[in-house]
Write a protein that holds these residues in place. Structure first.
Motif, short mmCIF file in Angstrom:
data_model
loop_
_atom_site.label_atom_id
_atom_site.label_comp_id
_atom_site.label_asym_id
_atom_site.label_seq_id
_atom_site.Cartn_x
_atom_site.Cartn_y
_atom_site.Cartn_z
N CYS A 10 1.31 -2.31 1.30
CA CYS A 10 1.44 -1.19 2.23
C CYS A 10 1.88 -1.64 3.62
CB CYS A 10 0.09 -0.47 2.33
SG CYS A 10 0.07 0.87 3.52
N ILE A 11 2.82 -0.89 4.20
CA ILE A 11 3.28 -1.18 5.57
C ILE A 11 2.74 -0.15 6.58
CG2 ILE A 11 5.37 -2.46 4.88
CD1 ILE A 11 6.92 0.23 5.39
N CYS A 13 2.93 3.14 6.95
CA CYS A 13 3.85 4.13 7.53
C CYS A 13 3.27 5.54 7.46
CB CYS A 13 5.18 4.10 6.78
SG CYS A 13 5.06 4.66 5.08
N ASP A 14 2.22 5.74 6.66
CA ASP A 14 1.54 7.04 6.50
C ASP A 14 2.43 8.14 5.92
OD1 ASP A 14 -0.78 5.92 7.35
OD2 ASP A 14 -0.69 6.73 9.39
N CYS A 16 2.80 8.72 2.79
CA CYS A 16 2.04 9.33 1.68
C CYS A 16 1.06 10.38 2.20
CB CYS A 16 1.33 8.27 0.85
SG CYS A 16 0.29 7.16 1.79
N CYS A 51 6.95 6.42 -1.37
CA CYS A 51 6.47 5.21 -0.71
C CYS A 51 7.62 4.20 -0.60
CB CYS A 51 5.30 4.60 -1.48
SG CYS A 51 4.79 3.02 -0.78
#
Ligand SMILES: Cc1cc2nc3c(=O)[nH]c(=O)nc-3n(C[C@H](O)[C@H](O)[C@H](O)COP(=O)(O)OP(=O)(O)OC[C@H]3O[C@@H](n4cnc5c(N)ncnc54)[C@H](O)[C@@H]3O)c2cc1C
Ligand code: SF4
Ligand code: SF4
Lengths: 109, 558
Positions: A10-11, A13-14, A16, A51
């Motif tokens: 996960c990076i 980025c929100d 999702c 994603c």
């Protein structure tokens, strides 16, 4: 239902959090989102394809929890598998021009 | 067409539009618009585009996210796509023959016209359709995730203000007309209210919390809002549609089962009454499978699919194979357990009655589109899933958006000066004392126990319907008298009220239709009764009135 948000992929980025139609995730400052309302998940697999780094895994069981480890998902190459089947890449849409559904409909008659 | 000014908000950014409405407090959000669209599936998106094209200031509020919400986004929808020409009337006539005599050919014709026109627009706007062997574009199929993502961009580009995760809770009225709606921003926990000169309900159908694709948000909210405003519902008895899915999965897509054969738990073939093995689960044989599922587990295998077809199925319907791949099953070789998923009014046909050709509901200022509307005009007593519903979403979305913007233009300049009152009751404002121990999950389970089981709802009979109806009355009493919630929890309490109300309307209509027709299968009344070749209307929320069915046909102007 949604089972895994991979913290290693996960990076943060929100995306999702925003695109999940069932509002399943909660954003967490400086961290990967958490699965806050798993039971609301409609098992639509759409968070996976949005994603940008294939960090999400939705299990096929739509009724209740389905335990599976990140290692197994990695090993079976299941992260991002639905996006690949559609032709989406890094959260970007693609592939409709190659959809052979018209051939199926002809055959179904 | 000039680009309409954005309602009181800054320019739309490409992505994540609701970010634009950033607020640091929980202060309620107030906006004004000409047209407010509730729901962000295809019908809501088309409604917003049509109204914006007319120059209206448009706000679209969705419970989830425009682009992923609703029944189309996770699916791959075939449309009813008939090019202009003489064949069109014949195609309509042929399709009408299958509707149990309840559809209306005038609506069907204008729907194929409008849907075709808009599908061509999609292609002109740059949606990438596949090509047939002769090089022509195949525009009769829309891949859900791509189509709805495309529609989102288009809607934002048209200057529409999109509010994601903004479920509507209730309509507002000044006593004469609908004047807006209010709800809650569920990610920021703050209330919103939008004054509008016209409102389009594009909130989809009611899936009674069945775990099917796209259905979490489809809880019949629009039906309850419309009924509270005085609108009629029609065809609510047509909720007997079920679709095959791998057991415990969300994949209610029937197409692959065209090439399936079916087996009992011990591996022996499932036989029909004539001793023949049941295959092709999407036709007449569905009834045999439903019977067998009442007795015990049923398995399937897609063994009639040739290798070329296997490849097309995998590439054309990839989500059908996601559950199998994840479970480690090869559905062309292995047996897998199946179920029949109930689909409520999503693949059923009931919904808000259309009173006018521009998709007006008969309540001034209130319009309806897509699955929120009754689809009997299009598909009568049989399901419109698989082609008709998606064309209907496109066409009715377009008409309702035009109807709403025309209404907005005509309404008084001082429309916003009048005092508006909220219309929501059940789940928001209990008639009696609020009871904290009332659990929404338990109420929904109790409703489901009456409207989901195959033995009650696929195979219906008067006595069972009666008993179920009585149980629902008592559940409704609890909901109406005592259900109450605060803040974001109001979304769930309102959904619970909408699901319970939709089930009550469905059973009341099913009892009134004293015959069998299409997906309404009454064991105690087998066969069509010509006296029932008409619509069943319901209205009222606490006291339900069964309406004069002819009214709906009179109301259709084309
Ligand atoms: C698995 C599946 C496959 C299908 N395949 C086909 C097919 O091949 N061909 C075909 O013709 N049809 C098909 N259908 C039917 C088709 O998807 C629907 O007819 C279509 O999606 C209806 O569009 P809509 O915009 O009216 O509703 P939806 O797409 O369901 O959208 C309704 C929207 O309203 C929102 N909403 C709900 N309540 C509120 C509220 N209170 N406030 C704000 N927003 C709210 C929801 O979030 C959602 O975005 C299929 C359906 C399913 C489930
Ligand atoms: S979309 Fe992917 S990368 Fe972005 S926050 Fe969610 S899991 Fe992390
Ligand atoms: S599968 Fe669908 S509902 Fe579930 S978390 Fe992902 S986007 Fe949300």
């Amino acid at each position: 239902m949604i089972e895994i948000v991979s913290a290693s992929r996960c990076i943060e980025c929100d995306i999702c959090v925003k695109v999940c139609p069932a509002n399943v995730f909660d954003a967490v400052p400086d961290s990967a989102p958490i699965i806050a309302r798993q039971d609301d998940c409609q098992t639509c697999y759409l968070c996976e394809i949005y994603c940008p780094v294939d960090a999400l895994y939705v299990a096929h069981r739509a009724e209740g929890h389905f335990p599976i480890t990140e290692a197994e998902v990695e090993e079976r190459n299941l992260f991002g598998s639905y996006a690949r089947a559609l032709g989406w890449k890094r959260g970007k849409a693609g592939g409709t021009e190659h959809d052979p559904t018209h051939r199926i409909r002809v055959a179904a008659v | 067409m000039s680009r309409p000014p954005s309602p009181t908000l800054p320019e739309n950014s490409e992505r994540m539009s609701s970010d634009r409405v950033k607020s640091t407090s929980n202060d309620p959000l107030h906006l004004q618009a000409d047209v407010l669209v509730l729901g962000g599936g295809p019908s809501g998106a088309w409604a917003a585009l049509a109204a914006a094209e007319d120059g209206a200031r448009v706000v679209l509020a969705d419970k989830g996210y425009l682009g992923t919400s609703g029944a189309t986004a996770p699916s791959n929808t075939g449309t009813w796509c008939v090019p202009p020409g003489e064949n069109r009337a014949q195609a309509v006539e042929r399709r009408w023959q299958r509707t149990g005599g309840l559809a209306d050919q005038r609506w069907m014709l204008r729907c194929v016209d409008q849907a075709y026109e808009n599908l061509v627009k999609l292609s002109e706007w740059g949606y990438l359709f596949p090509q047939e062997d002769d090089g022509r574009l195949y525009i009769a199929n829309l891949r859900g995730p791509d189509y709805m993502r495309f529609m989102r961009r288009r809607v934002l580009k048209a200057g529409v203000t999109v509010l994601d995760h903004h479920p509507a809770l209730e309509l507002l009225s000044n006593g004469d007309a609908i004047t807006g709606a209010s709800g809650v921003d569920r990610q920021r926990n703050r209330d919103w209210s939008i004054e509008a000169k016209a409102v389009v309900l594009a909130t989809g159908g009611c899936a009674f919390h069945e775990r099917i694709l796209g259905a979490t948000g489809l809880t019949g909210d629009g039906y309850l809002m419309a009924a509270e405003a005085g609108a009629h519902l029609s065809g609510m008895e047509f909720t007997g549609k079920y679709t095959l899915a791998p057991y415990e999965t969300s994949l209610n897509k029937g197409l692959p089962y065209r090439w399936a054969t079916f087996y009992r738990e011990d591996g022996s073939p499932l036989l029909d009454a004539n001793g023949e093995q049941v295959s092709n689960g999407i036709g007449e044989r569905e009834r045999d499978i439903a019977k067998a599922l009442i007795d015990g587990p049923v398995f399937a295998r897609l063994d009639h699919a040739e290798p070329a077809l296997q490849d097309w199925l995998r590439r054309g319907q990839p989500n059908c194979f996601v559950p199998h791949d994840r479970a480690g099953i090869d559905p062309f070789k292995d047996l897998f357990r199946i179920t029949l998923r109930a689909e409520g009014t999503v693949r059923g046909t009931g919904g808000i009655m259309l009173a006018t050709a521009d998709c007006g509901t008969g309540v001034p200022g209130l319009y309806v589109a897509g699955d929120a509307a009754s689809r009997e005009n299009m598909t009568g007593a049989v399901s419109g899933g698989g082609a008709v519903n998606s064309s209907w979403a496109i066409a009715s979305g377009w008409w309702s958006g035009k109807g709403a913007s025309t209404h907005a233009r005509k309404s008084a300049r001082n429309a916003f000066r009048s005092i508006s009152k909220p219309l929501g009751e059940a789940g928001l404002r209990p008639a009696g004392n609020a009871r904290a121990n009332l659990r929404t999950a338990e109420i929904i389970e109790a409703v489901r126990a009456e409207v989901i089981p195959l033995e009650k709802n696929y195979f219906r009979d008067g006595t069972t319907l009666h008993t179920s109806s009585e149980r629902l009355e008592s559940l409704w009493n609890d909901v109406r008298q005592h259900l109450h919630a605060e803040g974001v929890d109001r979304v769930r309490s309102r959904e619970t009220a909408s699901i319970t109300a939709s089930a009550r309307w469905s059973l009341a209509s099913a009892l009134a239709r004293n015959e069998s027709r299409g997906m309404h299968r009454r064991g105690d009344r087998p066969g069509n009764d010509p006296a029932f070749a008409r619509r069943i209307l319901v209205s009222g929320v606490d006291a339900i009135t069964i309406g004069e069915a002819q009214i709906s046909r009179e109301g259709i102007a084309s």
